[in-house]
Write a protein that holds these residues in place. Sequence first.
Motif, PDB file in Angstrom:
ATOM      1  N   VAL A 181       0.849  -1.194   0.000  1.00 47.55           N
ATOM      2  CA  VAL A 181       0.000   0.000   0.000  1.00 47.55           C
ATOM      3  C   VAL A 181       0.884   1.243   0.000  1.00 47.55           C
ATOM      4  O   VAL A 181       1.898   1.280   0.700  1.00 47.55           O
ATOM      5  N   VAL A 182       0.502   2.251  -0.774  1.00 48.73           N
ATOM      6  CA  VAL A 182       1.259   3.508  -0.816  1.00 48.73           C
ATOM      7  C   VAL A 182       0.332   4.656  -0.436  1.00 48.73           C
ATOM      8  O   VAL A 182      -0.741   4.822  -1.017  1.00 48.73           O
ATOM      9  N   THR A 183       0.749   5.433   0.556  1.00 51.70           N
ATOM     10  CA  THR A 183      -0.003   6.594   1.036  1.00 51.70           C
ATOM     11  C   THR A 183       0.855   7.840   0.897  1.00 51.70           C
ATOM     12  O   THR A 183       2.023   7.842   1.295  1.00 51.70           O
ATOM     13  N   THR A 184       0.275   8.898   0.328  1.00 51.50           N
ATOM     14  CA  THR A 184       0.960  10.193   0.276  1.00 51.50           C
ATOM     15  C   THR A 184       0.230  11.174   1.187  1.00 51.50           C
ATOM     16  O   THR A 184      -0.974  11.394   1.027  1.00 51.50           O
ATOM     17  N   LEU A 185       0.952  11.732   2.152  1.00 57.89           N
ATOM     18  CA  LEU A 185       0.397  12.742   3.052  1.00 57.89           C
ATOM     19  C   LEU A 185       0.796  14.127   2.561  1.00 57.89           C
ATOM     20  O   LEU A 185       1.950  14.344   2.165  1.00 57.89           O
ATOM     21  N   LEU A 186      -0.156  15.064   2.602  1.00 60.88           N
ATOM     22  CA  LEU A 186       0.124  16.446   2.216  1.00 60.88           C
ATOM     23  C   LEU A 186      -0.232  17.355   3.386  1.00 60.88           C
ATOM     24  O   LEU A 186      -1.328  17.915   3.455  1.00 60.88           O
ATOM     25  N   PRO A 187       0.679  17.498   4.359  1.00 56.52           N
ATOM     26  CA  PRO A 187       0.403  18.363   5.505  1.00 56.52           C
ATOM     27  C   PRO A 187       0.428  19.837   5.111  1.00 56.52           C
ATOM     28  O   PRO A 187       1.219  20.259   4.255  1.00 56.52           O
ATOM     29  N   GLY A 188      -0.445  20.616   5.747  1.00 60.82           N
ATOM     30  CA  GLY A 188      -0.367  22.066   5.669  1.00 60.82           C
ATOM     31  C   GLY A 188       0.636  22.567   6.683  1.00 60.82           C
ATOM     32  O   GLY A 188       1.580  21.858   7.042  1.00 60.82           O
ATOM     33  N   PHE A 189       0.435  23.771   7.184  1.00 60.04           N
ATOM     34  CA  PHE A 189       1.372  24.341   8.149  1.00 60.04           C
ATOM     35  C   PHE A 189       1.165  23.691   9.517  1.00 60.04           C
ATOM     36  O   PHE A 189       0.072  23.734  10.084  1.00 60.04           O
ATOM     37  N   ILE A 190       2.234  23.086  10.034  1.00 58.97           N
ATOM     38  CA  ILE A 190       2.220  22.470  11.360  1.00 58.97           C
ATOM     39  C   ILE A 190       3.403  23.036  12.125  1.00 58.97           C
ATOM     40  O   ILE A 190       4.513  23.160  11.579  1.00 58.97           O
ATOM     41  N   LYS A 221      -5.181   4.614   8.613  1.00 61.65           N
ATOM     42  CA  LYS A 221      -6.291   4.297   7.694  1.00 61.65           C
ATOM     43  C   LYS A 221      -5.794   3.893   6.309  1.00 61.65           C
ATOM     44  O   LYS A 221      -6.537   3.305   5.530  1.00 61.65           O
ATOM     45  N   GLU A 222      -4.559   4.243   5.995  1.00 61.44           N
ATOM     46  CA  GLU A 222      -3.892   3.849   4.759  1.00 61.44           C
ATOM     47  C   GLU A 222      -4.616   4.283   3.479  1.00 61.44           C
ATOM     48  O   GLU A 222      -4.810   3.482   2.560  1.00 61.44           O
ATOM     49  N   PRO A 223      -4.997   5.576   3.388  1.00 57.55           N
ATOM     50  CA  PRO A 223      -5.586   6.053   2.140  1.00 57.55           C
ATOM     51  C   PRO A 223      -4.503   6.239   1.086  1.00 57.55           C
ATOM     52  O   PRO A 223      -3.306   6.217   1.384  1.00 57.55           O
ATOM     53  N   ARG A 224      -4.912   6.453  -0.139  1.00 53.53           N
ATOM     54  CA  ARG A 224      -3.946   6.725  -1.205  1.00 53.53           C
ATOM     55  C   ARG A 224      -3.368   8.128  -1.058  1.00 53.53           C
ATOM     56  O   ARG A 224      -2.183   8.349  -1.345  1.00 53.53           O
ATOM     57  N   ARG A 225      -4.184   9.080  -0.612  1.00 57.42           N
ATOM     58  CA  ARG A 225      -3.756  10.477  -0.532  1.00 57.42           C
ATOM     59  C   ARG A 225      -4.528  11.152   0.577  1.00 57.42           C
ATOM     60  O   ARG A 225      -5.727  10.934   0.725  1.00 57.42           O
ATOM     61  N   ALA A 226      -3.869  11.996   1.376  1.00 55.81           N
ATOM     62  CA  ALA A 226      -4.562  12.693   2.459  1.00 55.81           C
ATOM     63  C   ALA A 226      -3.958  14.069   2.681  1.00 55.81           C
ATOM     64  O   ALA A 226      -2.770  14.194   2.991  1.00 55.81           O
ATOM     65  N   ALA A 227      -4.782  15.131   2.484  1.00 56.21           N
ATOM     66  CA  ALA A 227      -4.397  16.492   2.858  1.00 56.21           C
ATOM     67  C   ALA A 227      -4.888  16.726   4.281  1.00 56.21           C
ATOM     68  O   ALA A 227      -6.001  16.327   4.640  1.00 56.21           O
ATOM     69  N   LEU A 228      -4.079  17.388   5.095  1.00 54.97           N
ATOM     70  CA  LEU A 228      -4.404  17.505   6.509  1.00 54.97           C
ATOM     71  C   LEU A 228      -3.587  18.641   7.147  1.00 54.97           C
ATOM     72  O   LEU A 228      -2.674  19.171   6.505  1.00 54.97           O
ATOM     73  N   TRP A 233      -7.482  22.479   5.735  1.00 54.42           N
ATOM     74  CA  TRP A 233      -6.413  22.164   4.802  1.00 54.42           C
ATOM     75  C   TRP A 233      -6.903  21.302   3.649  1.00 54.42           C
ATOM     76  O   TRP A 233      -6.353  21.362   2.547  1.00 54.42           O
ATOM     77  N   GLN A 234      -7.943  20.522   3.870  1.00 56.65           N
ATOM     78  CA  GLN A 234      -8.549  19.804   2.750  1.00 56.65           C
ATOM     79  C   GLN A 234      -9.131  20.798   1.750  1.00 56.65           C
ATOM     80  O   GLN A 234      -9.024  20.621   0.528  1.00 56.65           O
ATOM     81  N   GLY A 235      -9.727  21.877   2.265  1.00 57.66           N
ATOM     82  CA  GLY A 235     -10.274  22.920   1.392  1.00 57.66           C
ATOM     83  C   GLY A 235      -9.196  23.667   0.642  1.00 57.66           C
ATOM     84  O   GLY A 235      -9.325  23.947  -0.558  1.00 57.66           O
ATOM     85  N   ILE A 236      -8.101  24.003   1.343  1.00 57.69           N
ATOM     86  CA  ILE A 236      -6.990  24.693   0.691  1.00 57.69           C
ATOM     87  C   ILE A 236      -6.378  23.806  -0.394  1.00 57.69           C
ATOM     88  O   ILE A 236      -6.015  24.274  -1.480  1.00 57.69           O
ATOM     89  N   ASP A 237      -6.288  22.525  -0.118  1.00 60.04           N
ATOM     90  CA  ASP A 237      -5.778  21.558  -1.085  1.00 60.04           C
ATOM     91  C   ASP A 237      -6.593  21.592  -2.374  1.00 60.04           C
ATOM     92  O   ASP A 237      -6.045  21.685  -3.481  1.00 60.04           O
ATOM     93  N   VAL A 238      -7.903  21.545  -2.243  1.00 57.58           N
ATOM     94  CA  VAL A 238      -8.784  21.583  -3.415  1.00 57.58           C
ATOM     95  C   VAL A 238      -8.642  22.910  -4.153  1.00 57.58           C
ATOM     96  O   VAL A 238      -8.541  22.961  -5.386  1.00 57.58           O
ATOM     97  N   ALA A 239      -8.605  24.008  -3.386  1.00 58.60           N
ATOM     98  CA  ALA A 239      -8.499  25.336  -3.996  1.00 58.60           C
ATOM     99  C   ALA A 239      -7.211  25.471  -4.801  1.00 58.60           C
ATOM    100  O   ALA A 239      -7.221  25.953  -5.948  1.00 58.60           O
TER     101      ALA A 239
END
Length: 252
Positions: A181-190, A221-228, A233-239
Motif C-alpha cells: 500500500v502507498v499513502t501520500t500525506l500532504l500536511p499544511g502548516f504544522i 487508515k492507509e488512504p492513497r492520498r490525504a491532505a491535513l 487544509w482539505q479545502g486549501i488543497d482543493v483550492a
Amino acid sequence: MGKTRKNILITGASSGLGEEMARRFAAKGRNLGLCARREGRLETLREELLAANPGISVAIRGLDVTDHDAVAAVFGELRDELGGLDRVVVNAGLGKGAKIGSGRAEANLATARTNFIGALSQCEAALEIFRAQKYGHLVLVSSISADRGLPGAKAVYSASKAGVAALGEALAAELAKTDIVVTTLLPGFIATDMSSKAGDSSALTATLDEGVSAMVSAIEKEPRRAALPGLKWQGIDVALRFLPNELTNRLV
C-alpha cells in the motif's frame, strides 16, 4: 488494512514531525526503527520511548538520506534488527531555500537532494524489502505546497514536494493490485522548528499535537492520498489544485 503494522521505520525522526510520530506509534505498542543525521538525539528519544513503553523495541541509526548506499544498508539493518518491516515513513526533509538566481544555489540544491532524491532513495530501499516479502505500507510525507509552485524562497521546496507527491501517485497506481500500500500525506502548516524558520502564516498553522494526530490517524487508515490536518487544509488543497491562478496567487 488487515493486520496491524507492527514494525515501523521512520526517517527524519530526531525532531519535528518524525520525532512526534515516533512517540505516537510507540504509545500504540509498535516497534520502531528510527533514522536521522543527529544520532545523539535519537539516543535520547530511544531512552524516552523505552521508559514510557517498555514492551516495544526501538532500533536507531544515524543516516543522511542523500547517501543512497547508506539508505539501502540502514534500511536492511533495521529490518533485520526488528525482525521485519511492515511500514516505512519517508519523512526526512529540508526547508532551506532562496530565490532562484540570487547566488544561493547550494541551499536550493541541498533541499532538492534531500527532499526528492533522498525520498527516491528511501522508496528504492523500502520497496526492495516490500517486494521481496510481498507486503508493506509505504508512506510519503509530501506537503500542501506540492499542489502549486510557491514563489521566492519556497520555490524549490514546493517543487521537491511536488516530485514526492507525483512519485507517490505513480507507485500507488503501479501497486494498486498488490499487498503493498502507498499513502501520500500532504500536511499544511504544522508548528515545528522548520515551519517557524520558513515564516509560515501563524493564522493557518496547526499545533504539533493537532498536526501529528491527523498524520498518524491518516497513516493508520492507509488512504492513497490525504491532505491535513482538518477540513481547512482539505479545502486549501482543493483550492490550490483546481481554482484559477488569478485566485490562488493570493493564497501563495
